[in-house]
Scaffold this active site. Sequence first.
Site, PDB file in Angstrom:
ATOM      1  CG  HIS A   1      -3.153  -0.826  -7.077  1.00 57.81           C
ATOM      2  ND1 HIS A   1      -3.585  -0.168  -5.944  1.00 57.81           N
ATOM      3  CD2 HIS A   1      -3.169  -2.135  -6.764  1.00 57.81           C
ATOM      4  CE1 HIS A   1      -3.850  -1.053  -4.990  1.00 57.81           C
ATOM      5  NE2 HIS A   1      -3.604  -2.251  -5.461  1.00 57.81           N
TER       6      HIS A   1
ATOM      7  NE  ARG B   1      -4.307  -1.304  -0.019  1.00 59.71           N
ATOM      8  CZ  ARG B   1      -4.454  -2.298  -0.880  1.00 59.71           C
ATOM      9  NH1 ARG B   1      -3.427  -2.648  -1.673  1.00 59.71           N
ATOM     10  NH2 ARG B   1      -5.570  -2.973  -0.947  1.00 59.71           N
TER      11      ARG B   1
ATOM     12  CD  GLU C   1      -2.902   3.157  -5.665  1.00 55.64           C
ATOM     13  OE1 GLU C   1      -3.908   2.494  -5.980  1.00 55.64           O
ATOM     14  OE2 GLU C   1      -1.909   2.653  -5.137  1.00 55.64           O
TER      15      GLU C   1
HETATM   16  C1  8YV Z   1      -6.742  -4.210  -5.841  1.00 52.90           C
HETATM   17  C2  8YV Z   1      -5.339  -5.057  -4.153  1.00 52.90           C
HETATM   18  O1  8YV Z   1      -7.439  -4.005  -4.633  1.00 52.90           O
HETATM   19  O2  8YV Z   1      -6.325  -7.075  -3.447  1.00 52.90           O
HETATM   20  C3  8YV Z   1      -5.883  -5.959  -3.101  1.00 52.90           C
HETATM   21  O3  8YV Z   1      -5.826  -5.534  -1.924  1.00 52.90           O
HETATM   22  O4  8YV Z   1      -4.639  -4.126  -3.868  1.00 52.90           O
HETATM   23  C4  8YV Z   1      -5.686  -5.253  -5.580  1.00 52.90           C
HETATM   24  O5  8YV Z   1      -6.075  -6.544  -5.870  1.00 52.90           O
HETATM   25  C5  8YV Z   1      -7.782  -4.475  -6.858  1.00 52.90           C
HETATM   26  O6  8YV Z   1      -8.550  -3.305  -6.910  1.00 52.90           O
HETATM   27  C6  8YV Z   1      -8.683  -5.618  -6.478  1.00 52.90           C
HETATM   28  O7  8YV Z   1      -9.866  -5.557  -7.243  1.00 52.90           O
END
Ligand code: 8YV
Length: 327
Positions: free
Chosen positions: A289, A241, A270
């Site tokens: 991401h 993150r 983001e």
């Molecule tokens: C994104 C992620 O969230 O799983 C997570 O925590 O950071 C990624 O997979 C993505 O937007 C999941 O749909």
Amino acid sequence: APSKKNIVVFRELPPDQLARLQAVHHVVVADPKRDLAAFEAALPTAHGLIGSSHTVDAALLDRAPQLEAISSVSVGVDNYALAELNARGIVLCHTPGVLDETVADTVFALLMATSRRVVELANLVRAGQWNKNIGEDLFGFDVHGKTIGLLGFGRIGQAIARRASLGFGMPVLYHARRPVDLAAQAPELQGHATHTPLNDLLARADFVVAMLPLSDATRGMIDADVFGAMKAGAVFINGGRGATVNETALLAALDSGHLRAAGLDVFAKEPLPMDSALRTHPRVTPLPHIGSATHETRHAMAGLATTNLLRALAGERPAAVCDTAAV
Ligand code: 8YV
């Protein structure tokens, strides 16, 4: 048959998973980033939400008084007000496990791209500038055999460690709140991954890889002191993150040359703002991401999230419930 409930899909699902929900419940697809009015109109009668990447805070929960369950298509749940969900008795599910290998692959893509200058050199060829043998000024650095230091050693961190140790012959150091029982969790890593005090890890690691969830404890944790304790010429990778990193401190460490490079799949804000220096910094390889963003893995995540929601709304315990009490 379970009673028909009202579900709001707040981020697009694959058609086959959407159909699974529609076969049982009343479903409204309303992504707030595309049609906020439709999303807000559906909240007051919603029993279930499914999606990702949207802030679910107390104010939103106050607008969804009939909510019973949220199924996140993500492993990270920092965008959900866990204490508010717990206080309201709303179940939160997520999708751990199914994305571990894909995210670990993405981290290694960044590790290789930064060390061997893949993006920079591909752009040189594309620009028609490959007009002589590549000289030392464009050489990269080896990855195999170098030391990797993992900040966070959960399922994804362990998947990264397997690639590093078993695939690239890299000594693996990790820092976590407590040592991991490798015999129980990852026997193949026994003798290959060492729980290491943070400053010792930072002094020794050629690659420092952050795979930390975002919490009050980790927000801004990777700051100027941490970057300053990293060995000169280290490469920093973040696949967890963005807000765990003090980005001003990161930029200073890159500008000074203390850090050789950074590979970043996540950012404090983001999408990355156009005026962010991280977007164009010559030592930074930025990705939007995409950690889990493969066809196979996003489908698996959506499938697990759909199963979780169907079970939660049927009063059964879903496979992957978040412990909202562990705030
Ligand atoms: C994104 C992620 O969230 O799983 C997570 O925590 O950071 C990624 O997979 C993505 O937007 C999941 O749909």
